[in-house]
Write a protein that holds these residues in place. Structure first.
Motif, PDB file in Angstrom:
ATOM      1  N   PHE A 158       0.850  -1.193   0.000  1.00  0.00           N
ATOM      2  CA  PHE A 158       0.000   0.000   0.000  1.00  0.00           C
ATOM      3  C   PHE A 158       0.880   1.235   0.000  1.00  0.00           C
ATOM      4  N   GLN A 159       0.282   2.353  -0.358  1.00  0.00           N
ATOM      5  CA  GLN A 159       0.985   3.622  -0.401  1.00  0.00           C
ATOM      6  C   GLN A 159       0.744   4.400   0.885  1.00  0.00           C
ATOM      7  N   ASP A 160       1.817   4.934   1.434  1.00  0.00           N
ATOM      8  CA  ASP A 160       1.726   5.758   2.635  1.00  0.00           C
ATOM      9  C   ASP A 160       2.157   7.181   2.286  1.00  0.00           C
ATOM     10  N   ILE A 161       1.404   8.164   2.780  1.00  0.00           N
ATOM     11  CA  ILE A 161       1.682   9.553   2.451  1.00  0.00           C
ATOM     12  C   ILE A 161       3.097   9.955   2.862  1.00  0.00           C
ATOM     13  N   GLY A 164       5.836   6.377   1.649  1.00  0.00           N
ATOM     14  CA  GLY A 164       5.869   5.896   0.270  1.00  0.00           C
ATOM     15  C   GLY A 164       5.298   4.490   0.175  1.00  0.00           C
ATOM     16  N   THR A 165       5.871   3.670  -0.706  1.00  0.00           N
ATOM     17  CA  THR A 165       5.377   2.308  -0.899  1.00  0.00           C
ATOM     18  C   THR A 165       5.777   1.418   0.269  1.00  0.00           C
ATOM     19  N   CYS A 166       4.797   0.750   0.860  1.00  0.00           N
ATOM     20  CA  CYS A 166       5.045  -0.176   1.972  1.00  0.00           C
ATOM     21  C   CYS A 166       4.696  -1.587   1.516  1.00  0.00           C
ATOM     22  N   ASN A 167       5.633  -2.498   1.697  1.00  0.00           N
ATOM     23  CA  ASN A 167       5.422  -3.904   1.371  1.00  0.00           C
ATOM     24  C   ASN A 167       5.656  -4.729   2.632  1.00  0.00           C
ATOM     25  N   LEU A 168       4.634  -5.428   3.094  1.00  0.00           N
ATOM     26  CA  LEU A 168       4.765  -6.231   4.303  1.00  0.00           C
ATOM     27  C   LEU A 168       4.393  -7.676   4.014  1.00  0.00           C
ATOM     28  N   ASN A 169       5.283  -8.586   4.363  1.00  0.00           N
ATOM     29  CA  ASN A 169       5.008 -10.010   4.229  1.00  0.00           C
ATOM     30  C   ASN A 169       4.202 -10.438   5.442  1.00  0.00           C
TER      31      ASN A 169
END
Length: 307
Positions: A158-161, A164-169
């Motif tokens: 998801f995008q965070d203001i 930026g781009t957050c990728n969580l496994n």
């Protein structure tokens, strides 16, 4: 009108499980300023499902602290009695259980009687080791929590203001997390998602320590066939760590706003303290108004803050 953007709606979501501390008021300040700067509707939602640590004085402390800070909100309880009668999460149990029933119908849940000590004995980092995944225990088995099945290598993006781009496994960060506790109370992830959906929350401001919770709730929403939650705007702000490098805790009363007020802390001094934690100590901030006038999401730190 076609193409009209929905009104931004966000919330405070404190828990009455202890006296609020500097980390809590920092989150209040950032949420309030971000809402007011973006003309967003701001709701006070108090998360009180955890009855074990609830005390009336903690509930009162939430209202006292917001008043002490001089920050307002547009919707929600105005005092403890109003909250208990009209806004408690216990009044919304049906909506939480409805989501659980949908997950059950999709065969995404399984029963787990494991205690925290049993999990810790098998998994030193505390992550669930899938002990009960294939046992096929009935969901109505006594003294069991409900867990949700998460496929291997499930990554939530998801995008965070701010970040930026957050990728969580999610498989490694929060494997098969609990959605209903052993006492039959819906767990935080379900309740928070249900409340956000019901209240039309589309601007979620929370500490960066809850990045994994955001991923968990995005996963739940996707499994429930809901697409609106993923369209929300997300802002995960930095959190404050104690001098020992740990997250501030409500169990440490010496760091509570109530204790600091008893020692003579004034509202202007609190705002100066909030500003200093963000590195804004030279900006003349000593009130909610001066904080809002200077506030800029892009100027927020992108790392944890050490006291």
């Amino acid at each position: 009108m076609p193409g009209t953007q929905p009104i931004l709606t966000t919330r405070f979501a404190p828990t009455p499980s202890g006296y609020l501390h500097l980390g809590n008021v920092l989150s209040f300040a950032i949420t309030w300023a971000a809402a007011r700067q973006r003309q967003a509707k701001l709701i006070l939602r108090i998360d009180d499902l955890d009855n074990a640590r609830f005390r009336p004085e903690y509930l009162q402390d939430i209202f006292d602290t917001l008043d002490f800070m001089g920050i307002d909100y547009d919707e929600g309880p105005r005092n403890p009695d109003d909250f208990t009668e009209n806004y408690s999460q216990h009044l919304r149990l049906d909506s939480y259980n409805k989501l659980l029933a949908e997950l059950q119908q999709k065969e995404l849940l399984y029963a787990c009687p494991c205690s925290r000590s049993q999990i810790a004995a098998l998994s030193p980092d505390g992550r669930y080791p899938y002990t009960c995944l294939n046992l096929s225990l009935p969901l109505d088995s006594p003294e069991t929590a409900w867990r949700i099945k998460i496929a291997p290598d499930t990554t939530i993006s998801f995008q965070d203001i701010l970040l930026g781009t957050c990728n969580l496994n999610l498989t490694t960060e929060m494997p098969d997390f609990v959605v209903r506790r052993k006492d039959h109370i819906p767990a935080y992830q379900i309740a928070s998602l249900a409340d956000d959906l019901q209240m039309g929350i589309n601007f979620i401001v929370r500490g960066e320590d809850l990045l994994t919770s955001t991923a968990a709730q995005l996963y739940l929403a996707s499994k429930l066939g809901n697409t609106t939650f993923a369209q929300s705007q997300f802002l995960h702000h930095p959190i404050i760590l104690s001098s020992g490098g740990t997250k501030l805790s409500k169990s440490d009363d010496a760091l509570s706003i109530t204790e600091m007020r008893a020692s003579g802390l004034t509202s202007p001094q609190l705002w100066q303290k909030i500003a200093a934690t963000l590195g804004w100590q030279n900006q003349g901030i000593n009130s909610s108004e001066t904080f809002l006038a200077y506030f800029n999401i892009a100027q927020l730190p992108r790392q944890t803050i050490n006291l």
